[in-house]
Design a protein around this motif. Structure first.
Motif, PDB file in Angstrom:
ATOM      1  N   GLY A 122       3.803 128.833 159.779  1.00 46.76           N
ATOM      2  CA  GLY A 122       4.160 127.613 159.074  1.00 46.76           C
ATOM      3  C   GLY A 122       5.579 127.171 159.292  1.00 46.76           C
ATOM      4  O   GLY A 122       6.090 126.320 158.543  1.00 46.76           O
ATOM      5  N   GLY A 123       6.229 127.690 160.310  1.00 40.80           N
ATOM      6  CA  GLY A 123       7.628 127.365 160.552  1.00 40.80           C
ATOM      7  C   GLY A 123       7.888 125.932 160.928  1.00 40.80           C
ATOM      8  O   GLY A 123       9.030 125.470 160.880  1.00 40.80           O
ATOM      9  N   MET A 124       6.840 125.187 161.290  1.00 41.14           N
ATOM     10  CA  MET A 124       6.999 123.785 161.659  1.00 41.14           C
ATOM     11  C   MET A 124       6.230 122.854 160.716  1.00 41.14           C
ATOM     12  O   MET A 124       6.136 121.656 160.970  1.00 41.14           O
ATOM     13  CB  MET A 124       6.517 123.565 163.096  1.00 41.14           C
ATOM     14  N   SER A 138       9.618 118.207 159.533  1.00 40.35           N
ATOM     15  CA  SER A 138      10.037 119.599 159.683  1.00 40.35           C
ATOM     16  C   SER A 138      10.748 119.817 161.013  1.00 40.35           C
ATOM     17  O   SER A 138      11.768 120.506 161.085  1.00 40.35           O
ATOM     18  CB  SER A 138       8.823 120.521 159.566  1.00 40.35           C
ATOM     19  N   LEU A 139      10.223 119.228 162.078  1.00 40.31           N
ATOM     20  CA  LEU A 139      10.839 119.378 163.397  1.00 40.31           C
ATOM     21  C   LEU A 139      12.255 118.810 163.407  1.00 40.31           C
ATOM     22  O   LEU A 139      13.156 119.363 164.047  1.00 40.31           O
ATOM     23  CB  LEU A 139       9.987 118.683 164.452  1.00 40.31           C
ATOM     24  N   LYS A 140      12.456 117.695 162.720  1.00 40.01           N
ATOM     25  CA  LYS A 140      13.786 117.082 162.675  1.00 40.01           C
ATOM     26  C   LYS A 140      14.805 117.980 161.992  1.00 40.01           C
ATOM     27  O   LYS A 140      15.992 117.911 162.288  1.00 40.01           O
ATOM     28  CB  LYS A 140      13.718 115.741 161.943  1.00 40.01           C
ATOM     29  N   LYS A 141      14.367 118.830 161.065  1.00 43.07           N
ATOM     30  CA  LYS A 141      15.284 119.672 160.290  1.00 43.07           C
ATOM     31  C   LYS A 141      15.599 121.007 160.950  1.00 43.07           C
ATOM     32  O   LYS A 141      16.534 121.689 160.531  1.00 43.07           O
ATOM     33  CB  LYS A 141      14.685 119.941 158.902  1.00 43.07           C
ATOM     34  N   LEU A 142      14.814 121.416 161.910  1.00 44.82           N
ATOM     35  CA  LEU A 142      15.019 122.734 162.519  1.00 44.82           C
ATOM     36  C   LEU A 142      16.406 122.829 163.145  1.00 44.82           C
ATOM     37  O   LEU A 142      16.891 121.889 163.761  1.00 44.82           O
ATOM     38  CB  LEU A 142      13.961 122.976 163.599  1.00 44.82           C
ATOM     39  N   ASP A 143      17.025 123.978 163.017  1.00 44.58           N
ATOM     40  CA  ASP A 143      18.312 124.185 163.665  1.00 44.58           C
ATOM     41  C   ASP A 143      18.264 125.437 164.526  1.00 44.58           C
ATOM     42  O   ASP A 143      17.263 126.157 164.561  1.00 44.58           O
ATOM     43  CB  ASP A 143      19.450 124.259 162.647  1.00 44.58           C
ATOM     44  N   ALA A 144      19.340 125.674 165.229  1.00 43.92           N
ATOM     45  CA  ALA A 144      19.384 126.794 166.168  1.00 43.92           C
ATOM     46  C   ALA A 144      19.189 128.126 165.457  1.00 43.92           C
ATOM     47  O   ALA A 144      18.584 129.048 166.012  1.00 43.92           O
ATOM     48  CB  ALA A 144      20.708 126.784 166.933  1.00 43.92           C
ATOM     49  N   SER A 145      19.673 128.253 164.218  1.00 43.01           N
ATOM     50  CA  SER A 145      19.525 129.528 163.508  1.00 43.01           C
ATOM     51  C   SER A 145      18.055 129.828 163.226  1.00 43.01           C
ATOM     52  O   SER A 145      17.626 130.986 163.298  1.00 43.01           O
ATOM     53  CB  SER A 145      20.322 129.508 162.207  1.00 43.01           C
ATOM     54  N   ASN A 170      14.138 118.731 167.528  1.00 49.27           N
ATOM     55  CA  ASN A 170      14.661 117.705 166.627  1.00 49.27           C
ATOM     56  C   ASN A 170      14.341 116.312 167.155  1.00 49.27           C
ATOM     57  O   ASN A 170      13.880 115.432 166.405  1.00 49.27           O
ATOM     58  CB  ASN A 170      16.179 117.830 166.469  1.00 49.27           C
ATOM     59  N   ARG A 171      14.563 116.117 168.448  1.00 51.31           N
ATOM     60  CA  ARG A 171      14.316 114.802 169.033  1.00 51.31           C
ATOM     61  C   ARG A 171      12.814 114.500 169.103  1.00 51.31           C
ATOM     62  O   ARG A 171      12.408 113.343 169.009  1.00 51.31           O
ATOM     63  CB  ARG A 171      14.959 114.714 170.414  1.00 51.31           C
ATOM     64  N   LEU A 172      11.996 115.558 169.263  1.00 52.85           N
ATOM     65  CA  LEU A 172      10.551 115.357 169.217  1.00 52.85           C
ATOM     66  C   LEU A 172      10.144 114.831 167.844  1.00 52.85           C
ATOM     67  O   LEU A 172       9.340 113.883 167.744  1.00 52.85           O
ATOM     68  CB  LEU A 172       9.833 116.673 169.506  1.00 52.85           C
TER      69      LEU A 172
END
Length: 381
Positions: A122-124, A138-145, A170-172
């Protein structure tokens, strides 16, 4: 580009046509060893979710409750699109260790396994009751960490281009939100919405493979950075060469197009003209021709130099790879005794040139890595 090379006019490369037959022999042998019955699947992301005969995605989706086939297809699209975009070369030192199975995998298989577990957990997803989705928000909020944690990245397990991969997701997400006509006709914006966009373009529930690529290039165009542009339009994986103009390669987009065929078919949409897509300009296919001596750099020092993706040397190598795959295909088919229709390029790649490229790389180099050193931002190879 191939004509220039054969006429000894290409600035960086020559072609040794005498090496094509031995290359075809080698590829045919690898195919027979891997698929004795010649029942070869398409070259798609789904192959990388299979370990020792266990199809990990099939295990996950078969236990999930789906309201209909379209919901299952959207989830498969979500997984395939995010996983393929995360697949650019991992680098030689990275590994993923799967806590559920004990599997340890590197390179494309490791990236596939890591992305599968991230997706399945459920990470995305934005839905608390539905883990198997990748929502635009959710994709927009993901960061490198978050990506580092999902892919087990640390100082002892570095992943090439990790930050670039997170930014690509993020761009997706942003692209999906900006194009509801492509990503949100039957649900909230999500990559899987492209399933509905393709179904709408099907005629009698059938569409050509090239239509998948058309939709992907339109939908995903805004997600690429540091790419050539023409009249304000980002061209993606399409690079200028001083002797060939703009060369459209679209490696990730085309591999993604191949990977979306099976979810469409499972949902009852027939896909025809598979060879409307080209071979893939990546380092396994390109490495095969280079390691087998069919492609020869004019400057031997180029083999030890470090190159940019945009360098004419790299654009030429990738261009010639696509052209030579078309010439290799009939040679391999004749050795296997199969027809074009029964053995499209998608099967040749899987059976195939990609696998043979990996085999010859292990024979030539201790780490099995690519024959050239190319700086990657995590979004090309």
């Amino acid at each position: 580009m191939l004509r220039h090379a054969r006429e000894e006019r290409l600035i960086d490369w020559t072609v040794d046509d005498a090496r094509l037959a031995p290359t075809a022999d080698f590829v045919a042998r690898v195919i027979r060893e891997r698929y004795p019955t010649l029942d070869v699947p398409f070259h798609a992301r789904w192959r990388h979710f299979v370990f020792s005969g266990r199809d990990l995605w099939r295990e996950i989706e078969s236990t999930h409750s789906w309201p209909d086939t379209a919901a299952r297809a959207r989830a498969a699209f979500d997984l395939a699109i995010t996983s393929v975009l995360l697949d650019a070369g991992a680098g030689p030192g990275w590994r993923y260790r799967d806590a559920l199975t004990g599997i340890e995998a590197a390179r494309s298989e490791g990236l596939a396994l890591a992305s599968l577990r991230w997706f399945a957990a459920g990470g995305m997803s934005e839905a608390a009751d539905d883990a198997l989705r990748a929502d635009a928000h959710s994709l927009k909020k993901l960061d490198a960490s978050a990506l580092h944690a999902a892919f087990q990245v640390d100082a002892t397990n570095p992943l090439a281009g990790a930050e670039g991969r997170a930014q690509l997701l993020n761009r997706l997400g942003a692209a999906a939100e900006s194009r509801p006509d492509l990503f949100a006709t039957a649900d909230v914006p999500r990559p899987g919405g492209l399933f509905d966009a393709l179904v709408a373009r099907a005629v009698n529930r059938s569409l050509p493979a090239s239509m998948i690529l058309d939709v992907l290039l339109d939908a995903l165009g805004p997600i690429w950075r540091n790419r050539p542009a023409l009249e304000g339009v980002s061209l993606g994986d399409c690079w200028p060469h001083p002797q060939g103009g703009f060369v459209p390669l679209h490696k990730l987009s085309q591999w993604l197009a191949y990977s979306l065929i099976e979810p469409l078919q499972a949902a009852g949409i027939a896909v025809h003209d598979i060879d409307g897509l080209t071979g893939l300009a990546e380092y396994r296919n390109g490495g095969l021709f280079l390691d087998m001596g069919a492609l020869v750099p004019r400057d031997a020092d180029a083999m030890t130099a470090t190159h940019q993706v945009s360098d004419p040397f790299v654009v030429g190598w990738r261009s010639l790879t696509v052209a030579l795959l078309d010439e290799l295909a009939p040679l391999v088919r004749s050795r296997l005794g199969v027809s074009d229709e029964a053995f499209p390029l998608a099967k040749l790649l899987e059976g195939g040139t990609w696998a043979a490229g990996r085999v010859i790389a292990r024979e030539r180099r201790a780490d099995g890595g690519p024959p050239l050193r190319i700086v990657s931002d995590g979004t090309v190879f």
